[in-house]
Design a protein around this motif. Structure first.
Motif, PDB file in Angstrom:
ATOM      1  N   GLN A  32      14.397  66.730  26.341  1.00  0.00           N
ATOM      2  CA  GLN A  32      13.266  65.983  26.237  1.00  0.00           C
ATOM      3  C   GLN A  32      11.979  66.673  26.221  1.00  0.00           C
ATOM      4  N   LYS A  33      11.867  67.844  26.501  1.00  0.00           N
ATOM      5  CA  LYS A  33      10.820  68.488  25.962  1.00  0.00           C
ATOM      6  C   LYS A  33      10.588  68.735  24.363  1.00  0.00           C
ATOM      7  N   HIS A  34      11.643  68.776  23.735  1.00  0.00           N
ATOM      8  CA  HIS A  34      11.736  69.046  22.184  1.00  0.00           C
ATOM      9  C   HIS A  34      11.256  67.373  21.883  1.00  0.00           C
ATOM     10  N   HIS A  35      11.854  66.471  22.454  1.00  0.00           N
ATOM     11  CA  HIS A  35      11.588  64.946  21.979  1.00  0.00           C
ATOM     12  C   HIS A  35      10.566  64.452  23.000  1.00  0.00           C
ATOM     13  N   SER A  36       9.555  64.959  23.102  1.00  0.00           N
ATOM     14  CA  SER A  36       8.393  64.274  24.351  1.00  0.00           C
ATOM     15  C   SER A  36       8.106  62.839  23.725  1.00  0.00           C
ATOM     16  N   LEU A  37       8.010  62.746  22.459  1.00  0.00           N
ATOM     17  CA  LEU A  37       7.465  61.338  22.035  1.00  0.00           C
ATOM     18  C   LEU A  37       8.524  60.433  21.802  1.00  0.00           C
ATOM     19  N   GLU A  38       9.982  60.730  21.969  1.00  0.00           N
ATOM     20  CA  GLU A  38      10.806  59.858  21.842  1.00  0.00           C
ATOM     21  C   GLU A  38      11.304  59.101  23.316  1.00  0.00           C
ATOM     22  N   GLN A  39      11.907  58.191  23.329  1.00  0.00           N
ATOM     23  CA  GLN A  39      12.575  57.622  24.313  1.00  0.00           C
ATOM     24  C   GLN A  39      13.935  58.039  24.743  1.00  0.00           C
ATOM     25  N   SER A  40      14.087  58.825  25.848  1.00  0.00           N
ATOM     26  CA  SER A  40      15.443  59.360  26.150  1.00  0.00           C
ATOM     27  C   SER A  40      16.240  58.737  27.018  1.00  0.00           C
ATOM     28  N   TRP A  41      17.544  58.551  26.699  1.00  0.00           N
ATOM     29  CA  TRP A  41      18.617  57.819  27.507  1.00  0.00           C
ATOM     30  C   TRP A  41      19.651  59.002  27.953  1.00  0.00           C
ATOM     31  N   LEU A  42      20.209  58.869  28.936  1.00  0.00           N
ATOM     32  CA  LEU A  42      21.409  59.661  29.472  1.00  0.00           C
ATOM     33  C   LEU A  42      22.433  58.427  29.480  1.00  0.00           C
ATOM     34  N   LEU A  43      23.642  58.908  29.118  1.00  0.00           N
ATOM     35  CA  LEU A  43      24.839  58.241  29.324  1.00  0.00           C
ATOM     36  C   LEU A  43      25.648  59.191  30.260  1.00  0.00           C
ATOM     37  N   THR A  44      25.996  58.856  31.517  1.00  0.00           N
ATOM     38  CA  THR A  44      26.937  59.582  32.210  1.00  0.00           C
ATOM     39  C   THR A  44      28.130  58.739  33.078  1.00  0.00           C
ATOM     40  N   ALA A  45      28.691  59.351  33.686  1.00  0.00           N
ATOM     41  CA  ALA A  45      29.568  58.615  34.364  1.00  0.00           C
ATOM     42  C   ALA A  45      29.289  58.238  35.796  1.00  0.00           C
ATOM     43  N   THR A  46      29.741  57.066  36.391  1.00  0.00           N
ATOM     44  CA  THR A  46      29.152  56.173  37.622  1.00  0.00           C
ATOM     45  C   THR A  46      28.751  57.253  38.620  1.00  0.00           C
ATOM     46  N   PRO A  47      29.708  58.391  38.995  1.00  0.00           N
ATOM     47  CA  PRO A  47      29.209  59.109  40.212  1.00  0.00           C
ATOM     48  C   PRO A  47      28.026  60.111  40.263  1.00  0.00           C
ATOM     49  N   PHE A  48      27.584  60.054  38.783  1.00  0.00           N
ATOM     50  CA  PHE A  48      26.447  61.039  38.729  1.00  0.00           C
ATOM     51  C   PHE A  48      24.958  60.259  38.394  1.00  0.00           C
ATOM     52  N   ASP A  49      25.094  58.933  38.310  1.00  0.00           N
ATOM     53  CA  ASP A  49      23.873  58.338  37.938  1.00  0.00           C
ATOM     54  C   ASP A  49      22.643  58.477  39.097  1.00  0.00           C
ATOM     55  N   ARG A  50      23.045  58.540  40.303  1.00  0.00           N
ATOM     56  CA  ARG A  50      22.156  58.706  41.122  1.00  0.00           C
ATOM     57  C   ARG A  50      21.469  60.127  41.131  1.00  0.00           C
ATOM     58  N   LEU A  51      22.031  60.959  40.492  1.00  0.00           N
ATOM     59  CA  LEU A  51      21.291  62.276  40.389  1.00  0.00           C
ATOM     60  C   LEU A  51      20.096  62.542  39.290  1.00  0.00           C
ATOM     61  N   PHE A  52      19.888  61.417  38.610  1.00  0.00           N
ATOM     62  CA  PHE A  52      19.117  61.070  37.723  1.00  0.00           C
ATOM     63  C   PHE A  52      18.041  60.034  37.792  1.00  0.00           C
ATOM     64  N   GLU A  53      18.226  59.225  39.091  1.00  0.00           N
ATOM     65  CA  GLU A  53      17.523  58.125  39.284  1.00  0.00           C
ATOM     66  C   GLU A  53      16.144  58.557  39.250  1.00  0.00           C
ATOM     67  N   ASN A  54      15.470  59.477  39.863  1.00  0.00           N
ATOM     68  CA  ASN A  54      14.068  59.747  39.625  1.00  0.00           C
ATOM     69  C   ASN A  54      13.805  60.641  38.728  1.00  0.00           C
ATOM     70  N   TRP A  55      14.328  60.898  37.715  1.00  0.00           N
ATOM     71  CA  TRP A  55      14.219  61.900  36.700  1.00  0.00           C
ATOM     72  C   TRP A  55      13.168  61.246  35.711  1.00  0.00           C
ATOM     73  N   LYS A  56      12.093  61.921  35.575  1.00  0.00           N
ATOM     74  CA  LYS A  56      10.760  61.519  34.773  1.00  0.00           C
ATOM     75  C   LYS A  56      11.295  61.350  33.358  1.00  0.00           C
ATOM     76  N   ASP A  57      11.108  60.040  32.899  1.00  0.00           N
ATOM     77  CA  ASP A  57      10.919  59.546  31.283  1.00  0.00           C
ATOM     78  C   ASP A  57      12.441  59.617  30.882  1.00  0.00           C
ATOM     79  N   LEU A  58      13.539  59.359  31.719  1.00  0.00           N
ATOM     80  CA  LEU A  58      14.706  59.480  31.373  1.00  0.00           C
ATOM     81  C   LEU A  58      15.358  58.192  31.906  1.00  0.00           C
TER      82      LEU A  58
END
Length: 95
Positions: A32-58
């Protein structure tokens, strides 16, 4: 016009076990730091999506990894998004 809609999009794939996902968080931050001007998406398994729900700009998309229909749905979604770059942190034959 929304500036984010005209940005290149990047996709980060990390599906694995909980420990693997947690260990990948520093890599995700660096991407994300390297691509700070791009829109970042994370594809993950359902059990782990809550780990990233408050992740900034993801933005996250999670899916159930079992079954042909779910895999096909994700493949169609990825193709429609037209990502400019993909980071496969999973590194296996399925991804």
């Amino acid at each position: 016009m929304d500036i984010r809609s005209s940005m290149e999009k990047i996709l980060i794939i990390k599906l694995g076990a909980l420990g693997d996902v947690v260990m990948a968080t520093s890599l995700i931050q660096q991407i994300q730091k390297h691509h700070s001007l791009e829109q970042s998406w994370l594809l993950t398994a359902t059990p782990f999506d809550r780990l990233f729900e408050n992740w900034k700009d993801l933005k996250t998309l999670s899916f159930n990894r079992k079954g042909f229909k779910d895999n096909l749905r994700i493949l169609v979604w990825i193709r429609k998004q037209k990502f400019g770059r993909l980071y496969d942190l999973q590194s296996n034959d399925r991804t």
